[in-house]
Design an enzyme around this catalytic site. Sequence first.
Site, short mmCIF file in Angstrom:
data_model
loop_
_atom_site.label_atom_id
_atom_site.label_comp_id
_atom_site.label_asym_id
_atom_site.label_seq_id
_atom_site.Cartn_x
_atom_site.Cartn_y
_atom_site.Cartn_z
N SER A 128 -9.92 -0.24 7.26
CA SER A 128 -9.33 -0.08 5.94
C SER A 128 -8.68 -1.32 5.33
O SER A 128 -8.40 -1.34 4.14
CB SER A 128 -8.30 1.06 5.95
OG SER A 128 -8.95 2.30 5.87
N SER A 168 -9.71 1.88 3.05
CA SER A 168 -8.85 2.62 2.16
C SER A 168 -7.86 1.74 1.40
O SER A 168 -7.29 2.17 0.40
CB SER A 168 -8.07 3.68 2.95
OG SER A 168 -7.20 3.06 3.87
N LYS A 194 0.84 -1.20 0.00
CA LYS A 194 0.00 0.00 0.00
C LYS A 194 0.88 1.25 0.00
O LYS A 194 1.89 1.29 0.69
CB LYS A 194 -0.90 -0.02 1.25
CG LYS A 194 -1.92 1.11 1.31
CD LYS A 194 -2.80 0.98 2.55
CE LYS A 194 -3.89 2.06 2.61
NZ LYS A 194 -4.75 1.91 3.81
#
Lengths: 95, 440, 496
Positions: free
Chosen positions: C177, C153, C78
């Site tokens: 997330s 997210s 990420k």
Amino acid sequence: MKISVEQIRHVALLARLALTPAEEEELTTNLGQILQHMDKLNQLDTSGVEPTAHIVAVDTPWREDVVTNAPDTDALLANAPARDDDLFLVPKIID
Amino acid sequence: MTLRLGTFESVIGLEVHAELLTASKIFCGCSAAFGAPPNQHTCPVCLGMPGMLPVLNRRVVEFAVRAGLATHSQIAPVSRWARKNYFYPDLCKGYQISQFELPICEGGHVDIVVDGVAQRVRLTRIHMEEDTGKNIHDARGNASLVDFNRSGVPLLEIVSEPDMTWPAEAVAYLRTLRSTLQYLQICDGNMEEGSFRCDANVSVRPKGTTTLGTKVEIKNMNSFRNVERAIAFELERHVRVLEDGGALVQETRLWDPDREETRPMRSKESAHDYRYFPDPDLPPLVVSDAFVDEIRRTLPELPEARRGRFVGALGLPDYDADVLTARRDVADYFEAVVATHANAKAASNWVMGDILRLVRERKLDDAPAITDWPVAAAHLGELIALIDEDAISGKIAKTVFEEMVTSGEAPRAIVARLGLTQVSDEGPIIAAIDEVLAAN
Amino acid sequence: MSTDLTIATAAERLRRGDLTAVDLTQAALDRIAATDDAIHAFLTVTPDEALAAARAADAAFANGTAAGPLTGIPIAVKDVIATAGIRTTAGSKILADFVPAYDATVTRRLKDAGAVIVGKVNCDEFAMGSSNENSAYGVTRNPWDLDRVPGGSSGGSAAAVAAGQALASLGTDTGGSIRLPASYTGIVGMKPTYGRVSRFGVVAYASSLDQVGPMTRDVTDCALVLSILAGHDPRDSTSVNRPVGDYAAAVAGGVAGARGLRIALPREYFGEGMQPAVEQAVRTAATTFRDAGATVHDASLPHTEHAVGTYYILATAEASSNLARYDGIRYGLRAPTDGGLLDLYRRTRAAGFGPEVKRRIMLGTYVLSSGYYDAYYLKAQKVRTLIRRDFEQVFAGADVIMTPVAPTTAFRIGEKTADPLQMYLSDVFMISINLAGLPSIVLPCGVDENGMPIGLQIVGPPFGEEIVLRAARSFEAATTWHHLRPPDLAERKPPQ
Ligand SMILES: [Mg+2]
Ligand SMILES: [Zn+2]
């Protein structure tokens, strides 16, 4: 709690955000709604309840007083938007 | 310095920021040493780069506890780190890691003597925090430059109660506090380099009233002299404004040493709102009794105690004791002289006279601790012994001393080499003649 | 060749020598090239670094020095996690050109375990969002239905694994997330106990809530990657110094792991507004557990309704402070200015941050500001205590808590953007778990009427990663949901 456009402007200054009038208006509405939801917390009696700042109890961690970093100035200034040799360059600061 | 305050009386509180003499910074492994080329002592942590986290330097806590114990403060078993949020180019994260609600020390005091009168200044708190970088102004027309070498150097913030009335008291408090920190070997006390910085909060009120008047903060006073002048200027300004029927604004003002006046600070927005909250990156700081006891056990003798001992046990006058104990290194040197030859008053005269004159001439007192003394303490002791033995006169001693300073030799050797032994009675001469005769 | 392998399978084949790390890595890169126009999971692909790491892995296998359990395994990271020498944007324009000189501890641990990092994946800006629509670089699409969000997210992390672009990925979880995107894309995602995994080098959103965790195809892989990530880090003062559990052993029991397990179902997590297929799937999961020898009982987490309010006060307050460092001085975007310093700050931050980030900074600044601190921030910290106590009470009589992940399956792109409060409320089943700092796993437990995956959440007590993994693996072993894959993407193009 309702929030006024003046409050939005004050908070935006604290947060160093330039907002357009449209953004100010939208935030006034949005934040008002969200704060109203948050105000529900006031229904709870929290007298005598300790606040939680850290969820997991950890022993105070510390390190010994030893210099471990060698100078690496060039790599550290590589992302600088403006520099003058090994210094960061900014608009004139007035005391 | 006489102040014209008319029907008003003044109230002074001081905030000191003392940079600590650690090897590394408070939250990263960068060097905390002064004077490196720009941004040499930086890393992703003290530049506030994304994802970087603080890890506490143990010695900073040790030093804070030392300062707390020396000022009779209570040491908090649990203290907390807080973020102080504001924007400034020298502040790398947009917040300063400090302590707010629960500082490490509370409720201490510093005893001072002003014009022979003992007074007590109470301390509100002592807390730990990180220093900021340094903005360099006027380097070029419309730009400033930022150096983060100082970013993350550990600081103690020492906040007094508004217990002082006169500028001279403020200076006495600062001198005593600085000497204490130097004795503890936690701060070099250098005001010009900014390792001992002072802000003053001053106000005036009609005599006999108790509510504090409008408070003004004064910054940028980098010598004791400036502190005294800036506070005096500001107090008189307050009285002038009030006597003219005007009103004071609560503000921060800068001392301008050239123009000898204060002026309002322009840059910082008037409404400060630091939005303090507990720093989620640092768990509460737990300090055990054992940790504190160990520091208490190894605490050096402090100036007050030493001054008392110099007067009581060594029989020195108050004045001598004050001068000799003002710096720990001077007092240590003096004691080393007395250890060689036990004549405290003579040692005191020599140290306060010739030695400190040379120290000042050579600017040796700029260093945090004087190491290369003009003459070795043992040699000075020996010199005093020669005088006390009547081997040399006081006048000859001055010549020997000068020779000691230039050659570094021991006084007895110098006396022998230059044949300076004084003849005070016939005994030695007869002995010398006997020796010559016997040898032939 | 297929990249539709688990780490366990791929690692076994690499060890046996009937697969090379270079081939596997090349296959992942090919898969990214073929599918990412449609999905847009990647912000930065790093083929050169990846192939170099793969060659090193093959060399290590050849001379018998391949010690790392992830040697040669393609993994996506990420873009809020720092990777030395590789652009790390946090999904924000303000860090568009930021190249850190340092690795996050989790990045370092992956590399030390031999992993091949194939690139950096998309996310909501500064990890603030539930749909990936807040990325400054465009939305990532759900591989199961390109019109739908992948969740946020960590949407890029989830989509990359679901689409076979990497065998696993790292996500971060502040208020769901990792878990929401795992649920929306039919994969496994785990948020460890707060303090179990280092946050050093992870761009901070809300420091008292953020945790890094694995996103994988199945529970066994999740246990494997977690065992690499977990452990004390002296560079993170909130990292906990206690032994890491034996996660491989925890998943070794298969279905039998359910035997004797006491599972609590909190009644506040079921109710109106819930998609029937979701509730049905979770109730069926309870039956599956009972059949495998677990007991399931009702429980109550009475402060659940206050979790969203509490979370958005605390998280935005911390965020307003954490994001103050993006000021255009030392790195990152600096907006052109002809004015002074104040102008530079205000314009830089106005140009660099997107609307949701600005909204949260404003909210967080407000709740910390003079006169409001006690009413909002301090109050929320106290309610956080109450929420933690709720869980303590339930865990007094249960080994794990089982809940739905979200009231619905993945929603359509654009469906919720107009109403931020409604978007916030959709995280209600995950947020309490961050507030209480607990470990929680999400794994597939069904599909809805549109064929969209449904996730099951299993929550454990603090540092109960082993029991959570054991429970999850037992369910997985008793079901086949983890074998479902999204329809083939190779031929699909993004909708215009
Ligand atoms: Mg301070
Ligand atoms: Zn540093």
